[in-house]
Design a protein around this motif. Structure first.
Motif, mmCIF file in Angstrom:
data_model
loop_
_atom_site.group_PDB
_atom_site.id
_atom_site.type_symbol
_atom_site.label_atom_id
_atom_site.label_comp_id
_atom_site.label_asym_id
_atom_site.label_seq_id
_atom_site.Cartn_x
_atom_site.Cartn_y
_atom_site.Cartn_z
ATOM 1 N N ASP A 94 -4.755 15.293 7.075
ATOM 2 C CA ASP A 94 -5.152 14.959 5.703
ATOM 3 C C ASP A 94 -5.023 16.161 4.779
ATOM 4 O O ASP A 94 -5.858 16.390 3.904
ATOM 5 N N GLY A 95 -4.000 16.979 4.993
ATOM 6 C CA GLY A 95 -3.748 18.117 4.135
ATOM 7 C C GLY A 95 -4.588 19.345 4.440
ATOM 8 O O GLY A 95 -4.437 20.369 3.798
ATOM 9 N N GLN A 96 -5.463 19.250 5.428
ATOM 10 C CA GLN A 96 -6.327 20.373 5.774
ATOM 11 C C GLN A 96 -5.785 21.065 7.022
ATOM 12 O O GLN A 96 -5.495 20.407 8.024
ATOM 13 N N LEU A 97 -5.688 22.384 6.962
ATOM 14 C CA LEU A 97 -5.171 23.155 8.087
ATOM 15 C C LEU A 97 -6.134 23.049 9.259
ATOM 16 O O LEU A 97 -7.304 23.404 9.157
ATOM 17 N N LEU A 98 -5.652 22.529 10.376
ATOM 18 C CA LEU A 98 -6.456 22.369 11.575
ATOM 19 C C LEU A 98 -6.142 23.473 12.584
ATOM 20 O O LEU A 98 -7.012 23.913 13.325
ATOM 21 N N TYR A 99 -4.881 23.918 12.606
ATOM 22 C CA TYR A 99 -4.438 24.904 13.592
ATOM 23 C C TYR A 99 -3.386 25.787 12.964
ATOM 24 O O TYR A 99 -2.521 25.319 12.238
ATOM 25 N N GLY A 100 -3.448 27.064 13.264
ATOM 26 C CA GLY A 100 -2.389 27.986 12.866
ATOM 27 C C GLY A 100 -2.803 28.913 11.747
ATOM 28 O O GLY A 100 -3.901 28.810 11.195
ATOM 29 N N PRO A 101 -1.899 29.832 11.410
ATOM 30 C CA PRO A 101 -2.194 30.804 10.352
ATOM 31 C C PRO A 101 -2.250 30.106 8.994
ATOM 32 O O PRO A 101 -1.647 29.051 8.808
ATOM 33 N N PRO A 102 -2.967 30.696 8.048
ATOM 34 C CA PRO A 102 -3.026 30.095 6.711
ATOM 35 C C PRO A 102 -1.632 29.982 6.101
ATOM 36 O O PRO A 102 -0.759 30.797 6.378
ATOM 37 N N LEU A 103 -1.451 28.967 5.301
ATOM 38 C CA LEU A 103 -0.187 28.811 4.591
ATOM 39 C C LEU A 103 -0.097 29.889 3.517
ATOM 40 O O LEU A 103 -1.110 30.231 2.900
ATOM 41 N N PRO A 104 1.107 30.420 3.283
ATOM 42 C CA PRO A 104 1.235 31.424 2.221
ATOM 43 C C PRO A 104 0.974 30.770 0.873
ATOM 44 O O PRO A 104 1.305 29.612 0.666
ATOM 45 N N SER A 105 0.346 31.487 -0.014
ATOM 46 C CA SER A 105 0.119 30.933 -1.346
ATOM 47 C C SER A 105 1.236 31.405 -2.260
ATOM 48 O O SER A 105 1.738 32.515 -2.119
ATOM 49 N N PRO A 106 1.618 30.541 -3.192
ATOM 50 C CA PRO A 106 2.710 30.940 -4.076
ATOM 51 C C PRO A 106 2.292 32.089 -4.974
ATOM 52 O O PRO A 106 1.158 32.146 -5.426
ATOM 53 N N VAL B 216 0.856 -1.174 0.000
ATOM 54 C CA VAL B 216 0.000 0.000 0.000
ATOM 55 C C VAL B 216 0.895 1.228 0.000
ATOM 56 O O VAL B 216 1.878 1.299 0.726
ATOM 57 N N ALA B 217 0.563 2.178 -0.841
ATOM 58 C CA ALA B 217 1.361 3.410 -0.904
ATOM 59 C C ALA B 217 1.221 4.168 0.409
ATOM 60 O O ALA B 217 0.116 4.366 0.906
ATOM 61 N N LEU B 218 2.345 4.542 0.973
ATOM 62 C CA LEU B 218 2.330 5.308 2.209
ATOM 63 C C LEU B 218 1.977 6.757 1.903
ATOM 64 O O LEU B 218 2.346 7.292 0.860
ATOM 65 N N PRO B 219 1.262 7.406 2.817
ATOM 66 C CA PRO B 219 0.961 8.824 2.573
ATOM 67 C C PRO B 219 2.237 9.647 2.589
ATOM 68 O O PRO B 219 3.198 9.309 3.258
ATOM 69 N N MET B 220 2.216 10.702 1.833
ATOM 70 C CA MET B 220 3.351 11.616 1.765
ATOM 71 C C MET B 220 2.949 12.933 2.406
ATOM 72 O O MET B 220 1.763 13.244 2.493
ATOM 73 N N PRO B 221 3.931 13.723 2.868
ATOM 74 C CA PRO B 221 3.580 15.028 3.434
ATOM 75 C C PRO B 221 2.839 15.887 2.419
ATOM 76 O O PRO B 221 3.079 15.788 1.222
ATOM 77 N N THR B 222 1.945 16.700 2.914
ATOM 78 C CA THR B 222 1.224 17.625 2.049
ATOM 79 C C THR B 222 2.222 18.598 1.439
ATOM 80 O O THR B 222 2.991 19.220 2.170
ATOM 81 N N PRO B 223 2.235 18.739 0.108
ATOM 82 C CA PRO B 223 3.155 19.718 -0.484
ATOM 83 C C PRO B 223 2.776 21.116 -0.016
ATOM 84 O O PRO B 223 1.617 21.506 -0.071
ATOM 85 N N LEU B 224 3.740 21.829 0.494
ATOM 86 C CA LEU B 224 3.485 23.187 0.964
ATOM 87 C C LEU B 224 3.713 24.165 -0.176
ATOM 88 O O LEU B 224 4.610 23.979 -1.000
ATOM 89 N N PRO B 225 2.909 25.210 -0.235
ATOM 90 C CA PRO B 225 3.137 26.211 -1.283
ATOM 91 C C PRO B 225 4.483 26.880 -1.066
ATOM 92 O O PRO B 225 4.920 27.065 0.069
ATOM 93 N N THR B 226 5.132 27.173 -2.145
ATOM 94 C CA THR B 226 6.425 27.842 -2.059
ATOM 95 C C THR B 226 6.255 29.265 -2.557
ATOM 96 O O THR B 226 6.261 29.503 -3.764
ATOM 97 N N PRO B 227 6.065 30.196 -1.623
ATOM 98 C CA PRO B 227 5.867 31.574 -2.069
ATOM 99 C C PRO B 227 7.139 32.127 -2.695
ATOM 100 O O PRO B 227 8.236 31.788 -2.294
ATOM 101 N N ARG B 228 6.935 32.953 -3.698
ATOM 102 C CA ARG B 228 8.062 33.615 -4.344
ATOM 103 C C ARG B 228 7.763 35.094 -4.434
ATOM 104 O O ARG B 228 6.630 35.502 -4.629
ATOM 105 N N ASP B 229 8.803 35.865 -4.250
ATOM 106 C CA ASP B 229 8.694 37.306 -4.419
ATOM 107 C C ASP B 229 8.745 37.607 -5.913
ATOM 108 O O ASP B 229 9.090 36.739 -6.717
ATOM 109 N N PRO B 230 8.444 38.834 -6.314
ATOM 110 C CA PRO B 230 8.546 39.171 -7.739
ATOM 111 C C PRO B 230 9.961 38.913 -8.246
ATOM 112 O O PRO B 230 10.949 39.254 -7.597
#
Length: 171
Positions: free
Chosen positions: A138-150, A24-38
């Motif tokens: 399961d990839g859903q934010l339960l606690y803390g500030p929102p993740l930055p969007s790229p 069975v495929a093991l779950p992988m960490p949720t990919p986090l957005p990688t914000p970039r500046d201009p």
């Protein structure tokens, strides 16, 4: 080495060995957005600049790493210090399995709860670490500030986003 029970039975009196179930495929960490500046330069221009810096014969100095970091920053990437994360398995006072996860900002314990569930205790180092902590289930934010969007990347002259993979795909 071959086990006798794995050998074919000419009389057919032994049951067939159990079939191996696919892994069975093991779950992988949720990919986090990688914000970039201009971006000031494209990734391709950065690769060319890095190549020029690294190929200056005998001209490496303590400033070389800073120069490379400046090139990466010009692509809009943020330079952050990597967090060292350690994990250690052991047993608690009741001889139940427990894993301690240690990072500079947080200590966490993962263990089995008495009712058969799993218990995760998280202890931030201080109030700043608590404010920056994010907990996902399961990839859903339960606690803390929102993740930055790229940040969307501007397209280059040829319509690509400057990703080196674009050149490999086009080839």
């Amino acid at each position: 080495m071959v086990c006798l029970s794995d050998m074919p039975d000419p009389t057919g009196s032994h049951p067939a060995p159990p079939t191996v179930q696919p892994a069975v495929a093991l779950p992988m960490p949720t990919p986090l957005p990688t914000p970039r500046d201009p971006a000031e330069i494209t990734d391709i221009e950065a690769m060319e600049a890095i190549d020029r810096v690294l190929n200056r014969f005998g001209d490496w100095s303590p400033d070389t790493l800073e120069e490379l970091a400046d090139i990466l920053k010009a692509t809009g990437r943020r330079i952050v210090e990597a967090e060292v994360i350690e994990a250690e398995a052991g047993e608690d006072d009741n001889d139940w399995p427990v894993v301690r996860i240690e990072a500079s900002q947080v200590t966490a314990f993962v263990r089995q709860a008495p009712d058969g569930g799993i218990c995760v205790d998280v202890f931030p180092r201080d109030d700043d670490a608590r404010r920056a902590l994010r907990i996902l289930i399961d990839g859903q934010l339960l606690y803390g500030p929102p993740l930055p969007s790229p940040a969307p990347q501007p397209a280059t002259k040829d319509g690509q986003d400057g990703d080196p993979a674009d050149e490999r795909r086009a080839a």
